[in-house]
Write a protein that holds these residues in place. Structure first.
Motif, mmCIF file in Angstrom:
data_model
loop_
_atom_site.group_PDB
_atom_site.id
_atom_site.type_symbol
_atom_site.label_atom_id
_atom_site.label_comp_id
_atom_site.label_asym_id
_atom_site.label_seq_id
_atom_site.Cartn_x
_atom_site.Cartn_y
_atom_site.Cartn_z
ATOM 1 N N TRP A 1 0.847 -1.189 0.000
ATOM 2 C CA TRP A 1 0.000 0.000 0.000
ATOM 3 C C TRP A 1 0.883 1.239 0.000
ATOM 4 O O TRP A 1 2.068 1.193 0.323
ATOM 5 N N TYR A 2 0.276 2.338 -0.386
ATOM 6 C CA TYR A 2 1.046 3.596 -0.429
ATOM 7 C C TYR A 2 0.277 4.668 0.348
ATOM 8 O O TYR A 2 -0.945 4.614 0.520
ATOM 9 N N THR A 3 1.006 5.674 0.775
ATOM 10 C CA THR A 3 0.450 6.829 1.482
ATOM 11 C C THR A 3 1.076 8.095 0.929
ATOM 12 O O THR A 3 2.182 8.077 0.371
ATOM 13 N N ALA B 1 -7.872 7.202 -0.657
ATOM 14 C CA ALA B 1 -7.675 7.829 -1.965
ATOM 15 C C ALA B 1 -8.583 9.057 -2.090
ATOM 16 O O ALA B 1 -9.746 9.025 -1.699
ATOM 17 N N PRO C 1 -3.906 6.074 -9.609
ATOM 18 C CA PRO C 1 -2.656 5.326 -9.445
ATOM 19 C C PRO C 1 -2.355 4.487 -10.698
ATOM 20 O O PRO C 1 -3.253 3.981 -11.360
ATOM 21 N N ARG D 1 -5.613 2.705 -2.651
ATOM 22 C CA ARG D 1 -4.232 2.825 -2.191
ATOM 23 C C ARG D 1 -3.665 1.480 -1.701
ATOM 24 O O ARG D 1 -2.467 1.397 -1.441
ATOM 25 N N VAL E 1 1.456 7.876 -8.944
ATOM 26 C CA VAL E 1 0.146 8.480 -8.654
ATOM 27 C C VAL E 1 0.067 9.860 -9.299
ATOM 28 O O VAL E 1 1.010 10.664 -9.197
#
Length: 390
Positions: free
Chosen positions: A53-55, A63, A69, A107, A130
């Motif tokens: 996952w990304y932040t 999101a 993304p 995300r 992103v």
């Protein structure tokens, strides 16, 4: 399902990801991609989820509307790097058994792998880029995690090596053809009573169990268990301890006895035939044999005994060989004491009180003289008047 892009398309997509992040103006938010640092383990035949996952810092974790993304997952084996999944402009492409856990856009970029095989072990890389609703890049990141697919032990095979007789030594072996990591082995006797074995009779690496000086009490059902971190498999063998000689020894003794008896019978038969062959010529009567030659009858000077046998021959002509060649099988007279000219003994007269001595042999040769001259006494077969031997 949409087919995967080729290696050239994969490289172009990666360049596109890098280009977007490089050419876009910097954003206030900073993208961070999160993957587990430790190696993930899974079991062959099962499934696994590779969490990712990304932040974006200074923003909420979910999101944002208009956030787009671009996601790509890669697997690198010993020879090359392959793309296993991509999500670009709302379109997802993947290999069989590979999917995203959550529907996009999200995300959470976790990847699900199903129907795992040992060859699926290796590094997996996740790349994300992103963009916001205005098409500006919010950030780019790529990270890698390691997957190790474990293999439970395949069913082992149990074997008995040696002849299980009382006092003998045997070895029970157990081997599993495939496992990851390597298996270890354990031997137990289940019946008639439970018993566990340890080193040095047990080799946990090779799976062998050594049994020495067998006895009847050691018979039973022996079970081998092959185990590693993810599974266990087993096999068994029945040990029956015999008290007598082995079947091969008994069979060999029987065959040897039969062969010996056969040779003895053949030898006896051969000796019997040879003895019979030697006796037959002596007992055979030859029908084609030639009768012996008839000796000439003596003249008036010859003396013939009352029973018709020739007792003495006084004529010198009787000693002469017959005219003409002798016939085969005919008898030839041999000079001897009986064949010399000897007078028939006459009974002495009874005029005087003392008997008169017998006159010497005519011709002046006595029997002792004949012996000194080398004459040999010979028995002359008697003949009848018809000339046949009596």
């Amino acid at each position: 399902m949409i087919s995967l892009p080729g290696p050239l398309v994969t490289n172009l997509l990666r360049l596109l990801f890098l280009g977007l992040s490089a050419l876009a103006p910097p954003s206030r938010a900073e993208l961070q991609l999160h993957l587990p640092a430790n190696q993930l383990q899974a079991v062959e035949g099962g499934e696994v989820v590779l969490p990712a996952w990304y932040t974006l810092h200074a923003e909420v974790s979910s999101a944002q509307p208009g956030e787009v993304p671009f996601v790509m997952w890669f697997f690198k084996d010993k020879e090359k790097e392959d793309q296993v999944l991509s999500y670009i402009n709302g379109v997802t492409t993947s290999k069989p058994g590979v999917s995203l856990v959550y529907s996009m856009p999200s995300r959470n970029l976790s990847l699900r792998l199903e129907g795992l095989q040992e060859k699926d072990s290796g590094p997996y890389s996740c790349s994300v880029n992103v963009q916001d609703k205005n098409g500006q890049a919010s950030g780019h990141s790529i990270k890698t995690l390691e997957l190790n697919v474990l293999v439970p032990p395949a069913p082992p095979s149990c074997r008995l090596q040696g002849v299980p007789r009382v006092g003998a030594n045997v070895t029970l072996s157990c081997q599993s053809p495939r496992s990851k990591p390597a298996v270890q082995y354990q031997w137990d006797r289940q019946l008639p009573s439970f018993q566990t074995f340890f080193a040095p009779v047990l080799d946990v690496i090779r799976g062998s169990l050594s049994l020495t000086n067998l006895s009847s009490s050691m018979a039973g059902v022996y079970v081998c268990k092959a185990h590693n971190e993810v599974g266990t498999a087993q096999c068994n063998v029945t040990l029956e301890v015999s008290t007598g000689p082995g079947a091969a020894v008994v069979a060999g003794a029987v065959v040897g006895t039969l062969v010996g008896l056969g040779l003895l019978a053949g030898l006896v038969l051969l000796c019997h035939r040879r003895g019979k062959a030697l006796e037959e010529p002596a007992n055979d009567i030859k029908e084609d044999a030639i009768a012996p030659r008839t000796l000439p009858w003596p003249k008036s000077s010859d003396t013939i005994s009352k029973n018709g046998t020739l007792s003495s021959v006084t004529s010198a002509r009787a000693l002469r060989p017959p005219h003409g060649p002798p016939r085969p099988g005919a008898l030839t007279p041999t000079p001897s004491l009986s064949s010399q000219a000897l007078p028939s003994p006459r009974l002495p007269t009874t005029d005087g009180a003392n008997p008169q001595p017998i006159s010497p042999i005519p011709g002046g040769v006595s029997s002792s003289g004949l012996s000194r001259m080398g004459a040999v006494p010979v028995m002359v077969p008697a003949q009848s008047q018809a000339g046949s031997l009596v």
